[in-house]
Design a protein around this motif. Structure first.
Motif, PDB file in Angstrom:
ATOM      1  N   UNK A  34       0.708  -1.846   0.172  1.00 17.21           N
ATOM      2  CA  UNK A  34      -0.263  -0.365  -0.359  1.00 17.21           C
ATOM      3  C   UNK A  34       0.781   1.264  -0.292  1.00 17.21           C
ATOM      4  N   UNK A  35       1.691   0.937   1.082  1.00 20.47           N
ATOM      5  CA  UNK A  35       3.037   1.991   0.599  1.00 20.47           C
ATOM      6  C   UNK A  35       4.031   2.240  -0.875  1.00 20.47           C
ATOM      7  N   UNK A  36       4.447   1.945  -1.122  1.00 20.78           N
ATOM      8  CA  UNK A  36       4.355   1.987  -2.710  1.00 20.78           C
ATOM      9  C   UNK A  36       3.137   2.378  -3.673  1.00 20.78           C
ATOM     10  N   UNK A  37       2.194   1.721  -3.335  1.00 23.73           N
ATOM     11  CA  UNK A  37       1.210   1.866  -4.524  1.00 23.73           C
ATOM     12  C   UNK A  37       0.881   3.450  -4.158  1.00 23.73           C
ATOM     13  N   UNK A  38       0.604   4.274  -2.513  1.00 24.93           N
ATOM     14  CA  UNK A  38       0.244   5.449  -2.507  1.00 24.93           C
ATOM     15  C   UNK A  38       1.604   6.590  -3.160  1.00 24.93           C
ATOM     16  N   UNK A  39       3.056   5.886  -2.404  1.00 23.59           N
ATOM     17  CA  UNK A  39       3.648   7.099  -3.306  1.00 23.59           C
ATOM     18  C   UNK A  39       3.976   7.174  -4.783  1.00 23.59           C
ATOM     19  N   UNK A 116       3.807   1.983   4.647  1.00 26.32           N
ATOM     20  CA  UNK A 116       2.913   2.646   4.471  1.00 26.32           C
ATOM     21  C   UNK A 116       3.231   3.997   4.903  1.00 26.32           C
ATOM     22  N   UNK A 117       3.635   4.887   6.215  1.00 26.46           N
ATOM     23  CA  UNK A 117       3.925   6.122   6.440  1.00 26.46           C
ATOM     24  C   UNK A 117       5.023   6.808   4.904  1.00 26.46           C
ATOM     25  N   UNK A 118       5.564   5.702   4.977  1.00 25.43           N
ATOM     26  CA  UNK A 118       6.654   6.452   3.423  1.00 25.43           C
ATOM     27  C   UNK A 118       6.322   6.692   2.727  1.00 25.43           C
ATOM     28  N   UNK A 119       5.290   6.102   2.025  1.00 27.80           N
ATOM     29  CA  UNK A 119       4.571   5.910   0.900  1.00 27.80           C
ATOM     30  C   UNK A 119       3.173   7.372   0.295  1.00 27.80           C
ATOM     31  N   UNK A 163       8.980  22.411  -3.157  1.00 23.92           N
ATOM     32  CA  UNK A 163       9.936  22.032  -1.855  1.00 23.92           C
ATOM     33  C   UNK A 163       8.915  21.035  -1.058  1.00 23.92           C
ATOM     34  N   UNK A 164       7.688  21.399  -1.494  1.00 29.90           N
ATOM     35  CA  UNK A 164       6.650  20.477  -0.415  1.00 29.90           C
ATOM     36  C   UNK A 164       6.757  19.173  -1.187  1.00 29.90           C
ATOM     37  N   UNK A 165       7.219  19.255  -2.253  1.00 30.28           N
ATOM     38  CA  UNK A 165       7.052  17.408  -2.950  1.00 30.28           C
ATOM     39  C   UNK A 165       8.537  16.813  -2.377  1.00 30.28           C
ATOM     40  N   UNK A 166       9.258  17.290  -2.180  1.00 30.48           N
ATOM     41  CA  UNK A 166      10.723  17.114  -1.705  1.00 30.48           C
ATOM     42  C   UNK A 166      10.498  16.962  -0.361  1.00 30.48           C
ATOM     43  N   UNK A 167      10.027  17.657   0.357  1.00 28.94           N
ATOM     44  CA  UNK A 167       9.603  17.376   1.741  1.00 28.94           C
ATOM     45  C   UNK A 167       9.644  16.317   2.144  1.00 28.94           C
ATOM     46  N   UNK A 168       8.449  15.454   1.509  1.00 21.86           N
ATOM     47  CA  UNK A 168       7.654  14.120   0.961  1.00 21.86           C
ATOM     48  C   UNK A 168       9.058  13.529   0.922  1.00 21.86           C
ATOM     49  N   UNK A 169       9.599  13.387   0.197  1.00 23.27           N
ATOM     50  CA  UNK A 169      10.875  12.160  -0.377  1.00 23.27           C
ATOM     51  C   UNK A 169      11.694  12.098   0.768  1.00 23.27           C
ATOM     52  N   UNK A 170      12.039  12.989   1.455  1.00 17.03           N
ATOM     53  CA  UNK A 170      13.533  13.068   2.661  1.00 17.03           C
ATOM     54  C   UNK A 170      12.491  12.570   3.957  1.00 17.03           C
ATOM     55  N   UNK A 171      11.136  13.050   4.137  1.00  7.58           N
ATOM     56  CA  UNK A 171      10.540  12.245   4.796  1.00  7.58           C
ATOM     57  C   UNK A 171      10.265  10.591   4.798  1.00  7.58           C
ATOM     58  N   UNK A 172       9.803  10.323   3.634  1.00  6.84           N
ATOM     59  CA  UNK A 172       9.846   8.919   2.995  1.00  6.84           C
ATOM     60  C   UNK A 172      10.972   8.663   3.077  1.00  6.84           C
ATOM     61  N   UNK A 173      11.911   8.955   2.674  1.00  8.58           N
ATOM     62  CA  UNK A 173      13.654   7.668   2.667  1.00  8.58           C
ATOM     63  C   UNK A 173      14.068   7.584   4.000  1.00  8.58           C
ATOM     64  N   UNK A 174      13.547   8.155   5.210  1.00  6.55           N
ATOM     65  CA  UNK A 174      13.622   8.397   6.463  1.00  6.55           C
ATOM     66  C   UNK A 174      12.790   7.327   6.791  1.00  6.55           C
TER      67      UNK A 174
END
Length: 182
Positions: A34-39, A116-119, A163-174
């Protein structure tokens, strides 16, 4: 009586410290998928919206001043990058999902929830950034057609939207690095 209670207490404590079936259920990979699909899906919906909305503004600009079209293609490129963010997170998350065995899985529910949270963080951030890039790209390119001095200000607003999208990417990688071994 006390001796039996102490033995029961030690056995119970040992059982609770080891991983149990509840920690690593066979359905845990569902949350990872679900995380993969959501991302991927939400980031690409944002990228598609941003591309389409900004493309309408660029087409309008092309009617007024065709020489400015290539200079103002930046919102479309920035919206496309959001889809790449979703793809990166989806590939990272899917590589961390292990298939279940016959009776159990090595993929814990903790890891599934983290994935799931990352996605969701990458996907929804990409969706929001796509909306912002599309709206700013549409209105900004039309405004640049009327007043070319607005170009730098429009680019700055687009950078903050991206930058909003980049913030989501950074949190997802963490979050993608959070795991519990079964």
């Amino acid at each position: 009586v006390f001796h039996r209670f102490r033995f029961h207490s030690r056995a119970w404590r040992a059982a609770m410290e080891s991983s149990s079936v509840e920690d690593c259920p066979t359905w845990a990979p569902l949350f990872g998928f679900l995380g993969v699909t959501s991302a991927l899906v939400f980031a690409n919906v944002g990228a598609a919206y941003g591309t389409a909305k900004a493309g309408v503004g660029i087409a309008t600009l092309g009617i007024m001043k065709p020489n400015l079209v290539m200079r103002n293609i930046i919102p479309v490129i920035m919206a496309g990058v959001l889809g790449i963010y979703g793809l990166i997170v989806a590939v990272i998350l899917s590589s961390g999902i292990t298939s279940p065995g016959t009776d159990s899985t090595a993929y814990s529910s903790y890891t599934g929830f983290a994935h799931l949270g990352a996605g969701l963080s990458c996907g929804f951030s990409g969706l929001a950034a796509g909306f912002a890039i599309g709206i700013v790209g549409d209105a900004g390119t039309r405004a640049i057609g009327l007043q070319e001095k607005l170009f730098v200000g429009n680019i700055l607003v687009l950078i903050f939207a991206e930058a909003l999208g980049l913030y989501g990417l950074i949190v997802a990688l963490i979050l993608s690095q959070q795991k519990y071994e079964c």
